[in-house]
Scaffold this active site. Structure first.
Site, PDB file in Angstrom:
ATOM      1  N   HIS A 113       0.841  -1.196   0.000  1.00 30.85           N
ATOM      2  CA  HIS A 113       0.000   0.000   0.000  1.00 30.85           C
ATOM      3  C   HIS A 113       0.879   1.250   0.000  1.00 30.85           C
ATOM      4  CE1 HIS A 113      -3.614   2.390   1.407  1.00 30.85           C
ATOM      5  NE2 HIS A 113      -2.618   3.203   1.773  1.00 30.85           N
ATOM      6  N   GLU A 114       1.828   1.303   0.940  1.00 29.96           N
ATOM      7  CA  GLU A 114       2.699   2.469   1.033  1.00 29.96           C
ATOM      8  C   GLU A 114       3.636   2.557  -0.174  1.00 29.96           C
ATOM      9  OE1 GLU A 114       1.873   4.519   3.059  1.00 29.96           O
ATOM     10  OE2 GLU A 114       0.821   3.413   4.612  1.00 29.96           O
TER      11      GLU A 114
ATOM     12  N   HIS B  80       1.836   4.352  -2.997  1.00 32.56           N
ATOM     13  CA  HIS B  80       1.915   5.804  -2.864  1.00 32.56           C
ATOM     14  C   HIS B  80       3.282   6.315  -3.313  1.00 32.56           C
ATOM     15  CE1 HIS B  80      -1.898   6.379  -0.901  1.00 32.56           C
ATOM     16  NE2 HIS B  80      -1.579   5.674   0.184  1.00 32.56           N
TER      17      HIS B  80
END
Length: 272
Positions: free
Chosen positions: A61-62, A65
């Protein structure tokens, strides 16, 4: 710095961290143990599989980004270590990694993370800003879709027995339950994160398109956005509505609540 040294530094910035490899090893080993029935009672295996799978998804997820921000113009991302998939490199390990894991262990929801510092002034264009915010939840959406497709197709329902040691008969195999339970957390994280509330990625998606006046009006309330969401989720009616939405999504893939209940029962092995 020479060209060779620059290339070496970039390679180090993007080398996958040993921490992430360990998480993958735990995920693979525990998944094999659950599928093969190694050790008899699959509870511990399901627990390790779900926790390690959730941690892997948080890292991805990170990374989503960070990688999108890199291509959007923030060239400082690599030096911060965000491309190594190492959760210890996040700006706030507690909120982005520890608390989401604690919430899963407590049998709660997929708590959104969000601790990669992006130098937004380096990003040009509203669309790029929105894509950076959307990249994290999109990882959870893809993760959930893959897991639910596999479970809904019945790939792991041929396991030898659904009657586990010292427990009641289960409707589904341990592996199907583990995958469905992990998918449920992915769906809940995606739905929460896509809410247009300050502090969540959903607001980051719409914020670049708001007028300056609207941004100023929201700014005083921004630090309390996530607190307000979780306060609402404590209300039984809101909580029921939210999980009805989660189960509606899993149901689209043919994965009913019985799959998730099997995974939850096995995951919480210490309670029975």
């Amino acid at each position: 710095m020479t060209f060779a040294e620059t290339r070496r530094a970039r390679s180090e910035d993007r080398r996958i961290s040993p921490v992430f490899w360990v998480l993958l090893a735990v995920l693979g080993t525990s998944g094999w143990a659950v599928w093969s029935g190694y050790g008899g009672d699959p509870g511990v295996g399901v627990f390790l599989f779900v926790i390690s799978g959730w941690m892997v998804s948080l890292c991805l997820h990170e990374y989503g980004h960070a990688r999108t921000a890199l291509h959007g113009g923030d060239t400082t991302i690599g030096a911060k270590g965000y491309l190594t998939l190492n959760p210890l490199k996040y700006t706030n390990v507690l909120f982005s990694f520890v608390l989401p894991v604690v919430f899963v262990i407590m049998g709660g929801i997929g708590l959104p993370g969000g601790a990669v510092y992006i130098e937004r002034h380096r990003i040009r264009g509203r669309l790029r800003h929105s894509l950076i915010s959307a990249a994290g939840p999109l990882v959870n959406v893809v993760f959930a879709a893959v897991l639910l497709t596999v479970v809904g197709a019945g790939w792991f329902e041929a396991q030898q027995s659904h009657a586990y040691q010292d427990g009641p008969p289960m409707l589904h195999s341990a592996m199907s339950g583990a995958l469905a339970y992990l998918a449920m957390f992915q769906v809940s994280a995606a739905l929460l994160n896509l809410l247009p509330v300050p502090g969540l990625d959903g607001y980051g998606i719409v914020e670049p398109w708001l007028s300056p006046g609207a941004k100023r009006a929201v700014e005083p309330f921004a630090p309390y956005g996530m607190l307000a969401v979780f306060a609402l989720l404590w209300q039984p009616q809101v909580n029921r509505f939210f999980f009805d939405a989660v189960y509606a999504v899993t149901g689209l893939f043919g994965v009913g609540t019985d799959y998730i209940a099997t995974g939850e029962y096995l995951f919480r092995f210490w309670s029975h």
